[in-house]
Design an enzyme around this catalytic site. Structure first.
Site, PDB file in Angstrom:
ATOM      1  N   LYS A 180      54.001  25.598  16.554  1.00 36.89           N
ATOM      2  CA  LYS A 180      54.381  24.579  17.602  1.00 36.89           C
ATOM      3  C   LYS A 180      53.320  24.628  18.585  1.00 36.89           C
ATOM      4  CE  LYS A 180      58.097  24.816  15.561  1.00 36.89           C
ATOM      5  NZ  LYS A 180      59.679  24.778  15.618  1.00 36.89           N
TER       6      LYS A 180
HETATM    7  C1  LIG Z   1      60.877  25.242  15.028  1.00 34.62           C
HETATM    8  C2  LIG Z   1      62.216  24.858  15.220  1.00 34.62           C
HETATM    9  C3  LIG Z   1      63.420  25.421  15.423  1.00 34.62           C
HETATM   10  C4  LIG Z   1      63.494  27.067  15.274  1.00 34.62           C
HETATM   11  O1  LIG Z   1      62.398  27.560  16.002  1.00 34.62           O
HETATM   12  P1  LIG Z   1      62.230  29.219  16.009  1.00 34.62           P
HETATM   13  O2  LIG Z   1      61.620  29.602  17.264  1.00 34.62           O
HETATM   14  O3  LIG Z   1      61.636  29.480  14.415  1.00 34.62           O
HETATM   15  O4  LIG Z   1      63.798  29.903  15.714  1.00 34.62           O
HETATM   16  C5  LIG Z   1      64.615  24.882  15.952  1.00 34.62           C
HETATM   17  N1  LIG Z   1      64.661  23.632  15.863  1.00 34.62           N
HETATM   18  C6  LIG Z   1      63.549  22.739  15.567  1.00 34.62           C
HETATM   19  C7  LIG Z   1      63.606  21.339  15.881  1.00 34.62           C
HETATM   20  C8  LIG Z   1      62.535  23.472  15.108  1.00 34.62           C
HETATM   21  O5  LIG Z   1      61.375  22.618  14.688  1.00 34.62           O
END
Ligand SMILES: *Cc1c(COP(=O)(O)O)cnc(C)c1O
Length: 394
Positions: A180
């Protein structure tokens, strides 16, 4: 030339922050995390921010705090990462999939209204790829009885008509997962305007306990805690929280680089009828988390193979969630129920996009896309496309 799909930018200075936490007696959630929470609250101009150990666990804590469970329905987009739906399913509530707009690929008040019903307790709009859903319009259409939980996993920096995440929702949830825009490997955060919800979240984020470890040992004396509601283990340790403050300070400067690179992709692909892109919104800031393109379904997988052979990393974000085996078999969904998500999901692939991506490397990606599409076209000349892209909309 090798162009990885993603590269993080953490280094020696960040290692020093982690080492600093090792000097303190409290490795788990403590002063470091609390300072990050204050920084997040200031960034979003909201009264409450709570760090979590993932988006997903933060979402479970949020749904628990809102008392959502069996018998309830929660509306999620069909075009998203599976976690958005999975957290609802895990709590015994039913994820109800709404299709997305063919141009922006986002939920709208209309696509949500098409699947809303008397059991709808919440909506989880996803700011897909970094572009914001019109949460204000959802609120206007559905009032305050239906909770709105923003999935901001792609959108820390985004804005729509001046509104940032959290401005019109009950809660907004971030992910600090490895890929992210801001990351500590695994992590997340919840921000909210609602004080009574924040109080419940403090419990549902930590087993349902009435006080965290740091508070239990305050001033050297042990304090008893109680459990009045069920919670999950979702707190972020200071060891990981220590990686966040510098990134929050720099995120807007880095967005300029992401934006520059995204514009270069757009300039290169605009006008090529074989390639579709997410339509930009006006009066908006796109967080530029991912750069997806969409080609005809029969071209997608060959295109990925050629890009990989050229050393270019790419992924698929995402195939339509209701058509993945678990959801298709559990709820009997068919592809025609979410036609936009289905077609985009069959044709989309994401190209490398990160602040340190060199222009030379990006040019290699762009050239590889054209080279691959030309080669695939020559090979399959004369064969009609199975589903023209135009079916998706403008
Ligand atoms: C990465 C992601 C998540 C989950 O995030 P985590 O921190 O890995 O639980 C949820 N929604 C979207 C759209 C994502 O890209």
């Amino acid at each position: 030339m090798q162009v990885p799909f993603y590269k993080h930018q953490l280094g020696v200075a960040d290692a020093a922050h982690v080492a600093g936490v090792l000097e303190s007696p409290m490795l788990t959630s403590g002063d470091v995390g609390r300072a990050v929470e204050a920084k997040l609250a200031a960034y979003f101009d909201l009264p409450h921010a709570l760090l979590t150990n993932s988006w997903s666990n933060g979402a479970v804590a949020t749904l628990l705090a809102l008392d959502i469970g069996p018998g309830d329905e929660v509306i999620v987009p069909a075009m998203t990462f599976i976690a958005t739906a999975n957290v609802v399913e895990l709590l015994g509530a039913k994820p109800v999939f709404a299709d997305v707009d063919p141009d922006t690929l986002l939920l709208t008040a209309e696509t949500v209204a098409a699947v809303a019903g008397p059991k709808t307790r919440a909506i989880i709009p996803v700011h897909l790829y970094g572009q914001m859903v019109d949460v204000k319009a959802l609120r206007k259409k559905f009032g305050t009885k239906i909770a709105i939980i923003e999935d901001c996993a792609h959108c820390f920096e985004g804005q729509l008509a001046g509104g940032r995440p959290g401005a019109y929702s009950d809660a907004a949830l971030f992910s600090f997962y490895a890929t992210k825009n801001i990351t500590c490997g695994e992590g997340g955060a919840i921000i909210t305007r609602r004080s009574e919800l924040a109080e419940k979240l403090k419990m549902t984020r930590l087993h349902g306990m009435s006080a965290g470890a740091a508070d239990r040992f305050k001033a050297g004396a042990y304090n008893h805690w109680d459990m009045t509601r069920l919670g999950v283990k979702a707190n972020l340790p200071d060891l990981l929280a220590a990686l966040l403050p510098d990134q929050i300070s720099r995120v807007d400067a880095k967005l300029k680089k992401r934006e520059h690179l995204a514009k270069r992709y757009e300039d290169a692909f605009t006008g090529d009828s074989r390639i579709r892109m997410q339509a930009p919104l006006t009066d908006a800031t796109h967080a530029r988390h991912l750069f997806p393109i969409c080609v005809a379904p029969e071209l997608r997988d060959p295109l990925i193979q050629t890009l990989n052979a050229n050393g270019v990393g790419c992924t698929v974000n995402y195939r339509s969630v209701p058509m993945l085996s678990y959801y298709a078999e559990t709820y009997g969904y068919s592809p025609d129920q979410h036609p936009v998500s289905q077609l985009w999901g069959q044709g989309t692939l994401s190209l490398p996009l990160y602040p340190t991506l060199e222009v030379k490397a990006q040019d290699h990606v762009i050239a590889s896309v054209f080279e691959a599409l030309d080669a695939i076209e020559t090979k399959s000349a004369g064969r009609p496309a199975s589903q023209p892209l135009q079916q998706l909309g403008a």
